[in-house]
Design an enzyme around this catalytic site. Sequence first.
Site, PDB file in Angstrom:
ATOM      1  N   GLU A  55      35.194  44.954  38.956  1.00  0.00           N
ATOM      2  CA  GLU A  55      33.913  45.203  38.048  1.00  0.00           C
ATOM      3  C   GLU A  55      32.604  45.239  38.809  1.00  0.00           C
ATOM      4  O   GLU A  55      32.333  44.256  39.665  1.00  0.00           O
ATOM      5  CB  GLU A  55      34.124  44.216  36.901  1.00  0.00           C
ATOM      6  CG  GLU A  55      32.767  44.347  35.947  1.00  0.00           C
ATOM      7  CD  GLU A  55      33.158  43.789  34.647  1.00  0.00           C
ATOM      8  OE1 GLU A  55      34.017  44.297  33.769  1.00  0.00           O
ATOM      9  OE2 GLU A  55      32.830  42.550  34.407  1.00  0.00           O
ATOM     10  N   LYS A  57      28.791  44.390  37.761  1.00  0.00           N
ATOM     11  CA  LYS A  57      28.261  43.560  36.900  1.00  0.00           C
ATOM     12  C   LYS A  57      27.045  42.833  37.736  1.00  0.00           C
ATOM     13  O   LYS A  57      27.395  42.118  38.346  1.00  0.00           O
ATOM     14  CB  LYS A  57      29.340  42.618  36.220  1.00  0.00           C
ATOM     15  CG  LYS A  57      28.354  41.637  35.261  1.00  0.00           C
ATOM     16  CD  LYS A  57      29.627  41.169  34.296  1.00  0.00           C
ATOM     17  CE  LYS A  57      30.070  40.059  35.067  1.00  0.00           C
ATOM     18  NZ  LYS A  57      31.139  39.314  34.085  1.00  0.00           N
ATOM     19  N   LYS A 118      32.576  49.705  30.510  1.00  0.00           N
ATOM     20  CA  LYS A 118      32.711  48.415  29.927  1.00  0.00           C
ATOM     21  C   LYS A 118      31.427  48.350  28.844  1.00  0.00           C
ATOM     22  O   LYS A 118      30.470  48.456  29.259  1.00  0.00           O
ATOM     23  CB  LYS A 118      32.501  47.501  31.044  1.00  0.00           C
ATOM     24  CG  LYS A 118      32.640  45.983  30.585  1.00  0.00           C
ATOM     25  CD  LYS A 118      34.135  45.659  30.377  1.00  0.00           C
ATOM     26  CE  LYS A 118      34.220  43.925  30.128  1.00  0.00           C
ATOM     27  NZ  LYS A 118      34.014  43.251  31.424  1.00  0.00           N
ATOM     28  N   GLU A 167      40.999  44.267  24.029  1.00  0.00           N
ATOM     29  CA  GLU A 167      40.769  43.142  24.467  1.00  0.00           C
ATOM     30  C   GLU A 167      40.980  41.944  23.332  1.00  0.00           C
ATOM     31  O   GLU A 167      40.157  41.964  22.258  1.00  0.00           O
ATOM     32  CB  GLU A 167      39.121  43.042  24.971  1.00  0.00           C
ATOM     33  CG  GLU A 167      38.803  41.404  25.392  1.00  0.00           C
ATOM     34  CD  GLU A 167      37.547  41.382  25.953  1.00  0.00           C
ATOM     35  OE1 GLU A 167      37.256  42.307  27.039  1.00  0.00           O
ATOM     36  OE2 GLU A 167      36.625  40.875  25.464  1.00  0.00           O
ATOM     37  N   ASN A 188      41.077  38.184  27.149  1.00  0.00           N
ATOM     38  CA  ASN A 188      39.885  37.591  27.775  1.00  0.00           C
ATOM     39  C   ASN A 188      39.984  36.111  27.841  1.00  0.00           C
ATOM     40  O   ASN A 188      39.924  35.652  26.825  1.00  0.00           O
ATOM     41  CB  ASN A 188      38.543  38.074  26.952  1.00  0.00           C
ATOM     42  CG  ASN A 188      37.411  37.742  27.787  1.00  0.00           C
ATOM     43  OD1 ASN A 188      37.308  37.041  28.842  1.00  0.00           O
ATOM     44  ND2 ASN A 188      36.225  38.510  27.308  1.00  0.00           N
ATOM     45  N   GLU A 219      41.774  39.123  31.960  1.00  0.00           N
ATOM     46  CA  GLU A 219      40.284  39.284  32.168  1.00  0.00           C
ATOM     47  C   GLU A 219      39.567  37.845  32.331  1.00  0.00           C
ATOM     48  O   GLU A 219      39.738  36.984  31.673  1.00  0.00           O
ATOM     49  CB  GLU A 219      39.883  40.087  31.036  1.00  0.00           C
ATOM     50  CG  GLU A 219      40.503  41.381  30.516  1.00  0.00           C
ATOM     51  CD  GLU A 219      39.994  41.815  29.642  1.00  0.00           C
ATOM     52  OE1 GLU A 219      38.757  41.674  29.345  1.00  0.00           O
ATOM     53  OE2 GLU A 219      40.399  42.505  28.780  1.00  0.00           O
ATOM     54  N   SER A 220      38.646  37.738  33.347  1.00  0.00           N
ATOM     55  CA  SER A 220      37.699  36.768  33.489  1.00  0.00           C
ATOM     56  C   SER A 220      38.442  35.605  34.037  1.00  0.00           C
ATOM     57  O   SER A 220      39.449  35.307  33.882  1.00  0.00           O
ATOM     58  CB  SER A 220      37.171  36.557  32.294  1.00  0.00           C
ATOM     59  OG  SER A 220      36.277  37.788  31.855  1.00  0.00           O
TER      60      SER A 220
END
Length: 261
Positions: A55, A57, A118, A167, A188, A219-220
């Site tokens: 990603e 960001k 995103k 998500e 997430n 994710e994350s």
Amino acid sequence: MSILDQIIATKREEVAAAKARVSTAALEKQGYFARACHSLAMSLVQPASTGIIAEFKRKSPSKGIINDSMGVDEVTRGYVNAGAACLSVLTDTQYFGGTYADFDLARRTNPNTPILRKDFMIDTYQIIEAKSMGADVVLLIAAALSPLEIKTLGSLARSLGMETLLEVHDEEELNRSLGDYISVVGVNNRNLKNFSEQNVEASKVLADKIPAQFVKVSESCISGPEIITELKGYGYRGFLIGESFMKTSNPGQALTDFLKQ
């Protein structure tokens, strides 16, 4: 009002302004609207795939500025050269520092790589906009949408040749949100209502609750290669990582080093 509520309220205003500026008919005649999309799902399940969704960001509501000194072309090219299976590019400006110009440059720099737009998608206009921008995948956040909204937006995305990354954060969101218009389910690990939780427990808890026909993405909060090895044991094929790479001076090299481990 939660952070997510604030973001969605702002997004409704932004979408209304965008509709006033450019019609959907105009979107359908411009940019990449006629372009065939790349498949995120296929990219993730190939035997040689790294599974990394890397990603770009600049900032986030919880972390503030992460990296505002590097260009999206340099970073995304570095990601692809390192072996990213997909790119994720933020287009939310107020809260994440992303722009449509970022996405356009990432698309032109990496024509053969799947790219996820995103953003906080709440309206069919944004799906059509994503297609015109050259997105291959759109994000639908269950915490921000009703089941009907997810079905409407996901079905439109599929009809336009794009895939949807749904998500979710918990079992309730998962159970009310699945449909045959979804191909990839992302868990997430960070709760978007308060941006707390810094581990991958959510992915582990939901792993066996996601039906087998969906490609699973975590994710994350993925801070090291050992976490990916562990999550693969739970059936995950995709891993969305941005902050760990973006906080370095060379995100592409950071991904290269990560994969070597």
